[in-house]
Design an enzyme around this catalytic site. Sequence first.
Site, PDB file in Angstrom:
ATOM      1  N   GLU A 134       8.544   2.964  -0.329  1.00 40.64           N
ATOM      2  CA  GLU A 134       9.153   2.543  -1.590  1.00 40.64           C
ATOM      3  C   GLU A 134       9.297   3.762  -2.510  1.00 40.64           C
ATOM      4  OE1 GLU A 134       7.096  -0.533  -3.771  1.00 40.64           O
ATOM      5  OE2 GLU A 134       8.710  -0.664  -5.226  1.00 40.64           O
ATOM      6  N   GLY A 150      -0.852   4.655  -7.223  1.00 38.78           N
ATOM      7  CA  GLY A 150      -2.119   3.963  -6.987  1.00 38.78           C
ATOM      8  C   GLY A 150      -2.254   3.408  -5.584  1.00 38.78           C
ATOM      9  N   ALA A 151      -1.248   2.655  -5.154  1.00 31.84           N
ATOM     10  CA  ALA A 151      -1.327   1.995  -3.861  1.00 31.84           C
ATOM     11  C   ALA A 151       0.032   1.406  -3.520  1.00 31.84           C
ATOM     12  CB  ALA A 151      -2.372   0.887  -3.897  1.00 31.84           C
ATOM     13  N   MET A 152       0.172   0.911  -2.291  1.00 33.05           N
ATOM     14  CA  MET A 152       1.456   0.376  -1.857  1.00 33.05           C
ATOM     15  C   MET A 152       1.259  -0.864  -1.000  1.00 33.05           C
ATOM     16  SD  MET A 152       4.699   0.609  -1.874  1.00 33.05           S
ATOM     17  CE  MET A 152       5.663  -0.658  -1.046  1.00 33.05           C
ATOM     18  N   GLU A 153       2.073  -1.884  -1.318  1.00 32.81           N
ATOM     19  CA  GLU A 153       1.874  -3.225  -0.769  1.00 32.81           C
ATOM     20  C   GLU A 153       2.544  -3.466   0.582  1.00 32.81           C
ATOM     21  OE1 GLU A 153       3.793  -2.494  -3.546  1.00 32.81           O
ATOM     22  OE2 GLU A 153       5.606  -3.738  -3.587  1.00 32.81           O
ATOM     23  N   ASN A 154       2.734  -2.454   1.423  1.00 30.25           N
ATOM     24  CA  ASN A 154       3.377  -2.649   2.732  1.00 30.25           C
ATOM     25  C   ASN A 154       2.848  -3.913   3.421  1.00 30.25           C
ATOM     26  OD1 ASN A 154       4.290   0.152   2.407  1.00 30.25           O
ATOM     27  ND2 ASN A 154       2.138   0.592   2.807  1.00 30.25           N
ATOM     28  N   GLU A 175      -1.943  -5.395  -5.202  1.00 29.63           N
ATOM     29  CA  GLU A 175      -1.212  -5.199  -3.934  1.00 29.63           C
ATOM     30  C   GLU A 175      -1.271  -6.474  -3.091  1.00 29.63           C
ATOM     31  OE1 GLU A 175       0.538  -2.686  -4.194  1.00 29.63           O
ATOM     32  OE2 GLU A 175      -0.637  -1.600  -5.689  1.00 29.63           O
ATOM     33  N   HIS A 190       1.235  -8.991  -4.259  1.00 29.38           N
ATOM     34  CA  HIS A 190       2.610  -8.669  -3.877  1.00 29.38           C
ATOM     35  C   HIS A 190       3.016  -9.373  -2.575  1.00 29.38           C
ATOM     36  CE1 HIS A 190       4.420  -5.889  -6.645  1.00 29.38           C
ATOM     37  NE2 HIS A 190       3.555  -4.912  -6.481  1.00 29.38           N
ATOM     38  N   GLU A 213       7.328  -6.312 -10.016  1.00 27.14           N
ATOM     39  CA  GLU A 213       6.250  -5.563 -10.663  1.00 27.14           C
ATOM     40  C   GLU A 213       5.743  -6.236 -11.932  1.00 27.14           C
ATOM     41  OE1 GLU A 213       4.631  -3.641  -9.080  1.00 27.14           O
ATOM     42  OE2 GLU A 213       5.978  -2.861  -7.524  1.00 27.14           O
TER      43      GLU A 213
END
Length: 881
Positions: A125, A265-269, A302, A305, A324
Site C-alpha cells: 500500500e 506503524g503497520a500494514m493490514e495485509n 490492523e 481493517h 482509515e
Amino acid sequence: MREATPRTIRREDYTPPPYFVEHADLGFELGDPVTRVEARLTLRRNPALPPGPLVLDGQELGLKRVAVDGRELAPHEYTLTEDHLDLGILPERCTVETSVEIRPGENTSLEGLYLSSGNFCTQCEAEGFRKITFYPDRPDVMARFSTTLSADPARYPVLLSNGNPVARGELPDGRHFVTWEDPFPKPCYLFALVAGNLVSLEDTFTTAGGREVKLEIWVEPRNAEKCGHAMHSLKQAMAWDERVFGREYDLDIYMIVAVDDFNMGAMENKGLNVFNSKYVLAQPETATDEDYEGIEAVIAHEYFHNWSGNRVTCRDWFQLSLKEGFTVFRDQQFTADMTSRAVKRIKDVNLLRTFQFREDGGPLAHPVRPDAYQEINNFYTLTVYEKGAEVVRMLHTLLGPEGFRRGTDRYFERFDGQAVTCDDFVQALEEATGRDLSRFRRWYSQAGTPVLGVSGHHDPRARTYTLTVTQHTPPTPGQPDKLPLHIPFALGLVGPDGVDLPLRLAGEAEAVAGTRVLELTEAEHAFVFEAIGTTPVPSLLRGYSAPVRLRYDYSDAELAFLMAHDTDEFNRWDAGQRLAERVITRLMADYRDGRPLRLDEGLLAAYRKLLEDPGADRRLLAQALMLPSEAYLAEQSDAIDPEAIHNAREFLRHALAQELRPILLESYHAHRDPDYRVSPEAIGRRRLKNVCLGYLMALHDETIQALCMTQYREADNMTDAMAALAALAQVDIPGRIEALAHFHGRWRDDPLVMDKWLALQATSSLPGTLEEVKRLTRHPAFNLRNPNKVRALIGAFASGNPVRFHDPSGAGYLFLADRVLELDPLNPQVAARLLTPLTQWRRYEPGRRALMAGELKRVLATPQLSKDVYEIASKALGEGS
Ligand code: B3K
Ligand code: ZN
C-alpha cells in the site's frame, strides 16, 4: 526520480478498470541479490467498457518474458516504458504471464519487496505492488491470489504469504517451497510475503461462530520473549469486534510479523499483517505504559481493517478515509473500552487540535476525501485518518449507537467483496436509519476547520436562556467559499450548584436532563431553552462532539467553575486547558511589554484543588495537570514566536511547582508503588507520580534532582526509568550525562530502546541540542536508512522541540532541509514526511518565516527531487497545482 512536474491525479477523472484479474498466480524465487517473480494473471475484459488496451503498472522491474495465452510476445508486440507495460487490446478472456527480476537488497524505499535484518518482507500500500511484478495496481481490481515462495531453507526457513498454506516441500535444487492460497478476492495493495529466519508465538482464538483460528506472531529469535502483550491485544480486539460490530474473522490463520525497518506503524495485509517492531515488542523493562497502549491500539487497528478495508475496500485512493477514518474510529472506541474513555478522548482531541488543525489551516489542507494528488503516499494524513475518524464519530453521535450499528451492518453486508466509496458508506447509513445525511456529506468534500461562534443570553423575567450559534469555515487552497455543515452540537447548562439543568426547547413538551445533542445545519441558529430560572454556565461541545474551533467568551471564573463541576469529563479537562492557555497568553504579553511576570491566582487555586481532591481516575487527574503543549499553544498563535511560548510556559510550570511543592511531593510519594503492575489503576498511579516529578524537576533543586536520579537508578520498568531520564535530559547537571551514558550502556543492543535514547536528547530544550543532534547522526545508534531512527532523532527534533528547532538563526531549518535532501534519494516517503514542520512557515513571525521559506525554496530547487518531496515543498510554497 522525477523528470518534469509530476502529473496530478484527479478524483473526477476516475474510470473503471478495462480488465479485471480473476486469479493471480504468483511464484517467487527469493534470492539476494536477485529475486525472480513469475506471474500468471487470468484476465477478463470489463464488458461495460468498449475494448481498450491492457496497460499494466510496473516500476524498476527487469522484464525477462511476457506471454499471452501461452505464446511468448516478441518485443515489437508490446510497449515497455518506465512505469508501464502496454499489451494492446487482448481477448475477452485470456492469461498473461510475465517473468521479472528484481533486486530487493537495493530497495531502500521500503516499498515493494525489500530486506529488513536480512529477511524478506513487503509493503504494497498504496502503490508498491508495481515494484514486485507487472499488474493493474489499483484497489478496484480484486483477485484471488495463489503464491508459491521458494528459497534456500538454511537462510529462509520460514516462508509466509496471505491466506492458508496449501502445499510445501523440497525442490530438486535443494530449495524449499510453500504455496499459499487466499480465498478472498483482494486488491494487490493487500498482498504480502515474508521470508526469513523467524520464530513464532502461537495461540488460538475461537470465533463466536465456533471456528478455531490459529494466531501466530513472527519475530526474529532475539525477540521471542517480547510478544505476549501483542498476542493478548489481538485476542481482545477479535472478541471486541464480534461484540461491538458483529464482525468475525474469516481465515483459518492470522499472522503478524514484526520488522525493524518499516515506513509507518503497520500494514493490514490479508491474514499476514506486517508491523513495525515498535508496535509488537514489549516487556516491562523495555516498553513504557504508552508503548503498551500503542501496541494494543495498532494491533487492533490492523485487525479491524480485515472488515473495514479488506472485505470492503476502496474504489480508488481518494476514498482512503473510507477505510482509515472508519478504522481509526473503531480503534478509538476499542481503546476507550479497554482503558479510560475520557483519557482516550482527550489524547485524540489533543492530537487533532494540535496537528490536524494545523494541517487543515495550512497550504497542504485537503478534504477528508481529497480531490487531487501527485503522490498518494503524501495523503496518509491526519486529515484522512483523524478528521476522518471524527466524521465517523459524528455519524455515530447523530444516529445513536443502535442506528449506527444497523448502518454498519448494512454497509458490510451490501458491499462485502467490493471496492466502494465514502458516499456508499454514508448511503448505507442513510438507508438503514431513514436519516437524510445529504448536508452531512459536505464533511467529506470541504477542507478547513469550521469555527463555531456561540453566545448565550439569560432572560430572568422570561426564564429563558438563548444560545446563538454561528458556523463559518475559512477558505483553504482551491476552496474559497464554504457551505454550512451538519454538526452534532452536544451541550449542557450547568446551574450554580454544579448540577446540569433539565433542558426544554421552546415548543417541546418535556425537559431532558443532562447532555443533549442539538443539530446545526445552517450558518446561524438560535436555541431558546425554557424554564431557566438562574443564569447557567453553558458546557458546550461536550465530549468534543465535532472537530471545530469553539469560540465562546468565558470568564476565568466560569472556566474554573466548569473545571471543578462539569459532569462531562472531557469538558472539565478542556476548561482547565482553556484557562491555562489564557494565562500563558497573558504571560507572553507581559513578557513582551516588559511587565513583571506573576502567577495567576485563579489557576493556582484550581490546580491546588485538583491535587487535594484527586478523584478516582488518576490518569484523568494527570492529564488535567498537564499544561497545553508548546505545539498546541503555537497552533493558537497568529505570528508564532516559539521562544516566547516556551519561556511563558516554563515560567508557569516553575511558578506552579514552587507554590505547590509540598503537595506535589506528597502526591509523588503517595503514588509510588513497591511492585510494578499493569492495570489501569497502576498505570494511572505511575502517570500521576511522573507528572508530579516533571513539575518538581522544573524547580532546578538539588534535592529533587537526587530524587529523580534515585528513581532512574531504582526503576524496574521503562515507564519510570524514562520519566526520570526525560526530566534529567532537560537540565544541565552532571547527573544528566551520567544517566544518559548509563542508559546507553545498558540498552545499546536494543534498537527500540535506543530510539527512546535518541528522542530524549533530540527534545531537550538545552541550548546545545542542535549540535548534539548533529553529533548523534554520526553515532552507531543512528542510521538514516531506518525510519524509526530518522523519526526518533531528526523527526523528534523538528516536531518535538520547537524552541531549538526554531532557533532564530535558522540553523535548525538548514539542518532539517539537508537531512531531507540526503534522505530523499533513499526513501522519498519518509523524506517528504520529515519536511512537514517547514510547511508551516507562513504562521511564524517574519524573521523565522523568511528563513523557513528560504530552506523550502532550496529544497524545491534541487534537481532530481522525488515527487513525494516535490509535491510537499511546492504546495507549501504555494507553487503547487
Ligand atoms: N494502511 C496502512 C498505511 C499504509 C501507508 C502507505 N503509505 C496502515 C494503516 O493505516 O493501517
Ligand atoms: Zn489503517
